[in-house]
Design a protein around this motif. Structure first.
Motif, PDB file in Angstrom:
ATOM      1  N   PRO A   7      28.483  16.981  -3.912  1.00  0.00           N
ATOM      2  CA  PRO A   7      28.703  16.978  -5.362  1.00  0.00           C
ATOM      3  C   PRO A   7      29.333  15.664  -5.813  1.00  0.00           C
ATOM      4  N   SER A   8      29.333  15.431  -7.109  1.00  0.00           N
ATOM      5  CA  SER A   8      29.841  14.155  -7.643  1.00  0.00           C
ATOM      6  C   SER A   8      31.312  13.930  -7.316  1.00  0.00           C
ATOM      7  N   THR A   9      32.094  15.016  -7.298  1.00  0.00           N
ATOM      8  CA  THR A   9      33.500  14.907  -6.886  1.00  0.00           C
ATOM      9  C   THR A   9      33.650  15.615  -5.548  1.00  0.00           C
ATOM     10  N   TYR A  10      34.195  14.882  -4.591  1.00  0.00           N
ATOM     11  CA  TYR A  10      34.282  15.436  -3.243  1.00  0.00           C
ATOM     12  C   TYR A  10      35.583  14.982  -2.616  1.00  0.00           C
ATOM     13  N   THR A  11      36.326  15.922  -2.054  1.00  0.00           N
ATOM     14  CA  THR A  11      37.636  15.644  -1.461  1.00  0.00           C
ATOM     15  C   THR A  11      37.648  16.108  -0.013  1.00  0.00           C
ATOM     16  N   VAL A  12      38.305  15.337   0.835  1.00  0.00           N
ATOM     17  CA  VAL A  12      38.437  15.738   2.230  1.00  0.00           C
ATOM     18  C   VAL A  12      39.919  15.680   2.614  1.00  0.00           C
ATOM     19  N   LYS A  13      40.347  16.667   3.374  1.00  0.00           N
ATOM     20  CA  LYS A  13      41.708  16.702   3.887  1.00  0.00           C
ATOM     21  C   LYS A  13      41.648  16.762   5.409  1.00  0.00           C
ATOM     22  N   TYR A  14      42.480  15.975   6.056  1.00  0.00           N
ATOM     23  CA  TYR A  14      42.493  15.980   7.514  1.00  0.00           C
ATOM     24  C   TYR A  14      43.893  15.619   8.026  1.00  0.00           C
ATOM     25  N   PHE A  15      44.178  16.051   9.246  1.00  0.00           N
ATOM     26  CA  PHE A  15      45.466  15.741   9.861  1.00  0.00           C
ATOM     27  C   PHE A  15      45.358  14.422  10.608  1.00  0.00           C
ATOM     28  N   ASP A  16      46.220  13.487  10.277  1.00  0.00           N
ATOM     29  CA  ASP A  16      46.236  12.183  10.937  1.00  0.00           C
ATOM     30  C   ASP A  16      47.310  12.197  12.020  1.00  0.00           C
ATOM     31  N   SER A  17      46.869  12.161  13.276  1.00  0.00           N
ATOM     32  CA  SER A  17      47.804  12.279  14.400  1.00  0.00           C
ATOM     33  C   SER A  17      48.700  11.070  14.543  1.00  0.00           C
ATOM     34  N   VAL A  18      48.247   9.909  14.084  1.00  0.00           N
ATOM     35  CA  VAL A  18      49.071   8.696  14.203  1.00  0.00           C
ATOM     36  C   VAL A  18      50.330   8.816  13.346  1.00  0.00           C
ATOM     37  N   GLY A  19      50.138   9.264  12.113  1.00  0.00           N
ATOM     38  CA  GLY A  19      51.286   9.409  11.214  1.00  0.00           C
ATOM     39  C   GLY A  19      51.821  10.824  11.172  1.00  0.00           C
ATOM     40  N   SER A  20      51.183  11.718  11.942  1.00  0.00           N
ATOM     41  CA  SER A  20      51.569  13.133  11.969  1.00  0.00           C
ATOM     42  C   SER A  20      51.689  13.695  10.550  1.00  0.00           C
ATOM     43  N   GLU A  21      50.617  13.493   9.780  1.00  0.00           N
ATOM     44  CA  GLU A  21      50.640  13.967   8.397  1.00  0.00           C
ATOM     45  C   GLU A  21      49.239  14.364   7.936  1.00  0.00           C
ATOM     46  N   MET A  22      49.201  15.186   6.909  1.00  0.00           N
ATOM     47  CA  MET A  22      47.941  15.552   6.295  1.00  0.00           C
ATOM     48  C   MET A  22      47.543  14.465   5.296  1.00  0.00           C
ATOM     49  N   ILE A  23      46.323  14.066   5.361  1.00  0.00           N
ATOM     50  CA  ILE A  23      45.806  13.036   4.462  1.00  0.00           C
ATOM     51  C   ILE A  23      44.774  13.667   3.533  1.00  0.00           C
ATOM     52  N   THR A  24      44.861  13.326   2.281  1.00  0.00           N
ATOM     53  CA  THR A  24      43.867  13.763   1.298  1.00  0.00           C
ATOM     54  C   THR A  24      43.149  12.547   0.735  1.00  0.00           C
ATOM     55  N   ARG A  25      41.836  12.551   0.796  1.00  0.00           N
ATOM     56  CA  ARG A  25      41.043  11.458   0.225  1.00  0.00           C
ATOM     57  C   ARG A  25      40.166  12.019  -0.879  1.00  0.00           C
ATOM     58  N   ASP A  26      40.369  11.510  -2.075  1.00  0.00           N
ATOM     59  CA  ASP A  26      39.566  11.924  -3.224  1.00  0.00           C
ATOM     60  C   ASP A  26      38.491  10.875  -3.515  1.00  0.00           C
ATOM     61  N   ASN A  27      37.500  11.308  -4.278  1.00  0.00           N
ATOM     62  CA  ASN A  27      36.477  10.381  -4.775  1.00  0.00           C
ATOM     63  C   ASN A  27      35.870   9.521  -3.665  1.00  0.00           C
ATOM     64  N   ILE A  28      35.359  10.185  -2.630  1.00  0.00           N
ATOM     65  CA  ILE A  28      34.754   9.439  -1.523  1.00  0.00           C
ATOM     66  C   ILE A  28      33.218   9.450  -1.636  1.00  0.00           C
ATOM     67  N   THR A  29      32.763   9.392  -2.886  1.00  0.00           N
ATOM     68  CA  THR A  29      31.316   9.429  -3.125  1.00  0.00           C
ATOM     69  C   THR A  29      30.829   8.177  -3.836  1.00  0.00           C
ATOM     70  N   LEU A  30      29.543   7.909  -3.643  1.00  0.00           N
ATOM     71  CA  LEU A  30      28.833   6.857  -4.373  1.00  0.00           C
ATOM     72  C   LEU A  30      27.594   7.474  -5.001  1.00  0.00           C
ATOM     73  N   SER A  31      27.265   7.030  -6.196  1.00  0.00           N
ATOM     74  CA  SER A  31      26.066   7.547  -6.854  1.00  0.00           C
ATOM     75  C   SER A  31      24.833   6.840  -6.314  1.00  0.00           C
ATOM     76  N   VAL A  32      23.737   7.573  -6.203  1.00  0.00           N
ATOM     77  CA  VAL A  32      22.450   7.032  -5.783  1.00  0.00           C
ATOM     78  C   VAL A  32      21.474   7.243  -6.931  1.00  0.00           C
ATOM     79  N   THR A  33      20.901   6.161  -7.432  1.00  0.00           N
ATOM     80  CA  THR A  33      19.995   6.268  -8.569  1.00  0.00           C
ATOM     81  C   THR A  33      18.610   6.743  -8.125  1.00  0.00           C
ATOM     82  N   ASN A  34      17.817   7.160  -9.087  1.00  0.00           N
ATOM     83  CA  ASN A  34      16.441   7.551  -8.793  1.00  0.00           C
ATOM     84  C   ASN A  34      15.676   6.420  -8.117  1.00  0.00           C
ATOM     85  N   ASN A  35      15.880   5.206  -8.612  1.00  0.00           N
ATOM     86  CA  ASN A  35      15.191   4.046  -8.052  1.00  0.00           C
ATOM     87  C   ASN A  35      15.621   3.783  -6.610  1.00  0.00           C
TER      88      ASN A  35
END
Length: 220
Positions: free
Chosen positions: A136-164
């Motif tokens: 979908p146009s808005t997409y969020t992923v959450k994951y545990f980062d073992s290096v920093g021992s913390e949960m990371i949230t990344r928003d807006n990890i999408t790019l639009s692809v045109t018809n062309n």
């Protein structure tokens, strides 16, 4: 393709022409016969070379460039199991533009077709989200980062692809084909020629290049 169709065997089919008698037959090419590569050749990657179709190259152009003669265009298609050239071979630039106009209209060339993910990695360099997933146009992923021992949230990890962009990507994928190596050409020709011959044991058999009957399904 004329060189290929010349290799197709004949079929005597009962005539449906006006004023024909029940005993009248007409000779036609048996289009149910389809040349195929021998399995050991088809499955052996060393039998093929990779090739990228350039510009508006047609199968006969590729055959002439690689095999020295345009009559081997059918081998180019056979190597890639292409049956419908219009759908399975990349469009010429003019045909592509006409296709885009029919499908989207000029005003929608650069409208969004869909959204895809960008690549997301953790601090160790492990891929959490690969690039190119349709989302979908808005997409969020959450994951545990073992290096920093913390949960990371990344928003807006999408790019639009045109018809062309979407349609051009499909065309570009079609440009990557495989070609039988030139030193195997004669072997393939001999194999296909042999395959086109009819089995003498068939009740419809007339000769190795001709059968007779009413049911075309018997001749494939």
């Amino acid at each position: 393709m004329s060189n290929y169709f010349k290799r197709l065997p004949d079929l005597e089919y009962i005539s449906r022409l006006k004023d024909s008698k029940l005993s009248d037959y007409i000779v036609v090419k048996n289009l149910f016969k389809k040349g195929v590569l021998r399995e050991d050749i088809y499955q052996n990657l060393s039998s093929f070379n990779k090739y990228k179709i350039i510009g508006d190259e047609r199968p006969d152009n590729v055959a002439n460039k690689i095999y020295g003669s345009a009559v081997y265009d059918w081998i180019v298609l056979l190597s890639n199991n292409i049956i419908n050239i219009e759908e399975e071979w990349p469009l010429s630039q003019l045909s592509f533009e006409n296709y885009m106009l029919r499908k989207y209209g000029e005003e929608n060339y650069n409208s969004v077709h869909h959204y895809e993910t960008i690549q997301v990695k953790n601090r160790k360099g492990d891929v959490i989200v690969p690039k190119g997933l349709e989302v979908p146009s808005t997409y969020t992923v959450k994951y545990f980062d073992s290096v920093g021992s913390e949960m990371i949230t990344r928003d807006n990890i999408t790019l639009s692809v045109t018809n062309n962009e979407y349609e051009n990507k499909i065309q570009d994928q079609k440009r990557n084909i495989f070609l039988i190596r030139p030193n195997l050409i004669q072997e393939v020709i001999n194999q296909v020629t042999k395959f086109m011959e009819y089995d003498e044991g068939s009740t419809q058999y007339v000769s190795e290049n001709l059968v007779r009957g009413e049911d075309s399904n018997l001749y494939s």
